[in-house]
Enzyme design. Structure first.
Site, PDB file in Angstrom:
ATOM      1  CE  LYS A 264       2.844  -5.708   3.716  1.00 40.91           C
ATOM      2  NZ  LYS A 264       2.529  -4.820   4.703  1.00 40.91           N
TER       3      LYS A 264
ATOM      4  CG  ASP B  96      -0.248   0.010   2.652  1.00 36.72           C
ATOM      5  OD1 ASP B  96       0.881   0.024   2.593  1.00 36.72           O
ATOM      6  OD2 ASP B  96      -1.034   0.213   3.724  1.00 36.72           O
ATOM      7  CB  SER B  97       4.492   1.784  -0.101  1.00 34.08           C
ATOM      8  OG  SER B  97       4.729   0.652  -1.022  1.00 34.08           O
TER       9      SER B  97
ATOM     10  CD  GLU C   5       0.854  -1.418   7.817  1.00 36.58           C
ATOM     11  OE1 GLU C   5       0.596  -0.759   8.657  1.00 36.58           O
ATOM     12  OE2 GLU C   5       1.190  -1.292   6.599  1.00 36.58           O
TER      13      GLU C   5
ATOM     14  CD  GLU D  24       8.137  -0.383   7.452  1.00 33.49           C
ATOM     15  OE1 GLU D  24       7.335  -1.131   7.038  1.00 33.49           O
ATOM     16  OE2 GLU D  24       8.346   0.775   6.925  1.00 33.49           O
TER      17      GLU D  24
HETATM   18  O1  KIV Z   1       3.675  -1.199   1.414  1.00 33.30           O
HETATM   19  C1  KIV Z   1       4.790  -1.722   1.287  1.00 33.30           C
HETATM   20  O2  KIV Z   1       5.247  -1.494   0.130  1.00 33.30           O
HETATM   21  C2  KIV Z   1       5.353  -2.327   2.439  1.00 33.30           C
HETATM   22  C3  KIV Z   1       6.772  -2.968   2.245  1.00 33.30           C
HETATM   23  C4  KIV Z   1       7.783  -1.777   2.352  1.00 33.30           C
HETATM   24  C5  KIV Z   1       7.077  -3.912   3.463  1.00 33.30           C
HETATM   25  O3  KIV Z   1       4.603  -2.685   3.427  1.00 33.30           O
END
Ligand code: KIV
Length: 267
Positions: free
Chosen positions: A114, A45-46, A116, A183
């Site tokens: 994924k 989600d980056s 968090e 992280e």
């Molecule tokens: O959102 C993302 O790209 C991430 C990674 C940097 C671990 O969570």
């Protein structure tokens, strides 16, 4: 060409072979990662920051994550693809998490989701795994909790935070997360956790002792210029190279040197 599965990833851990992961959001970069033999592609989600230019990841939607993951899946024939579940798509209730993660897997073609969070989402992870959805956890610095942290920082220093990091790891590992991203945590903590972990650890800013590493593709190729965290290694000055190409194109058009005869069609 055999698709990478969870079994392949555990075999690598057992054989002490490092697992490679990159975070990216589109067909072409995914195809490149796949052809280079990258084990896992995370559609992170980056993308809210890197692709959409937003200040943080909080406003990314599930529809956007599914859209990008579909593109990545088309490019990734072999790599294991993970879809990042966006903020508030799984935290409200177990039922909502199952519905949204189920939709993410069915519609995007990803191999795993994924999430968090630590102890507070263990029950959710347990349910997801038990209905058949492979889960990757993410602890240490959690970008979806940026509002609570008040900014980017290292997590797991000091007695209280290191105890919490370890208990969060154990909670989500016991709940069934087969892989856990650490992280921005001190490398000693990541080493300690990895040495006693059954699940696969993937580090980002967590030192070299994890079972594998992840970076954002656009950081690695030097396209992100505004920020460069200590843990990022740029393998290319991509932004300079792209700028040079765009400037030369502009110049060629303005001088009437593009297109040439060779680049034009005759009758
Ligand atoms: O959102 C993302 O790209 C991430 C990674 C940097 C671990 O969570």
């Amino acid at each position: 060409m055999e698709r990478i599965s969870i079994r392949h990833l555990f075999k690598k851990k057992e054989e002490n072979k490092k697992i490679t992961m990159l975070s990216t959001y589109d067909y072409l970069s995914a195809k490149m990662c796949d052809s280079c033999g990258i084990d896992c592609i995370l559609v992170g989600d980056s993308l809210g920051m890197v692709f959409q230019g937003k200040e943080n990841t909080l406003s990314v939607t599930l529809d956007e994550m599914i859209y990008h993951t579909k593109a990545v899946r088309r490019g990734a024939k072999r790599s294991f693809v993970i879809i990042d579940m966006p903020f508030m798509s799984y935290q409200v209730s177990v039922e909502e998490a199952v519905r949204n993660c189920g939709r993410a897997i069915k519609e995007s073609g990803a191999d795993a989701v994924k999430l968090e969070g630590g102890e507070e989402i263990a029950e959710i992870i347990y349910k997801l795994v038990n209905v058949g959805i492979p889960v990757v956890g993410h602890i240490g610095f959690m970008p979806q909790k940026i509002g609570i942290y008040g900014g980017y920082r290292i997590v797991g220093r000091g007695e209280e935070e290191s105890r919490k990091l370890k208990s969060d790891f154990k909670a989500i590992e016991s709940a069934g997360a087969f892989m856990i991203i650490l992280e921005t945590v001190p490398w000693q903590m990541a080493k300690d956790i990895t040495e006693s972990s059954k699940s696969i650890t993937i580090g980002i800013g967590a030192g070299k002792y994890c079972d594998g590493q992840v970076l954002v593709f656009h950081d690695l190729v030097g396209l992100v210029e505004d920020i460069k965290p200590k843990f990022v290694r740029r393998y290319l000055n991509g932004a300079d190279l792209f700028r040079d190409a765009v400037s030369r194109y502009k110049q060629d058009v303005e001088r009437g040197e593009f297109p040439s005869e060779r680049e034009s069609y005759g009758l």
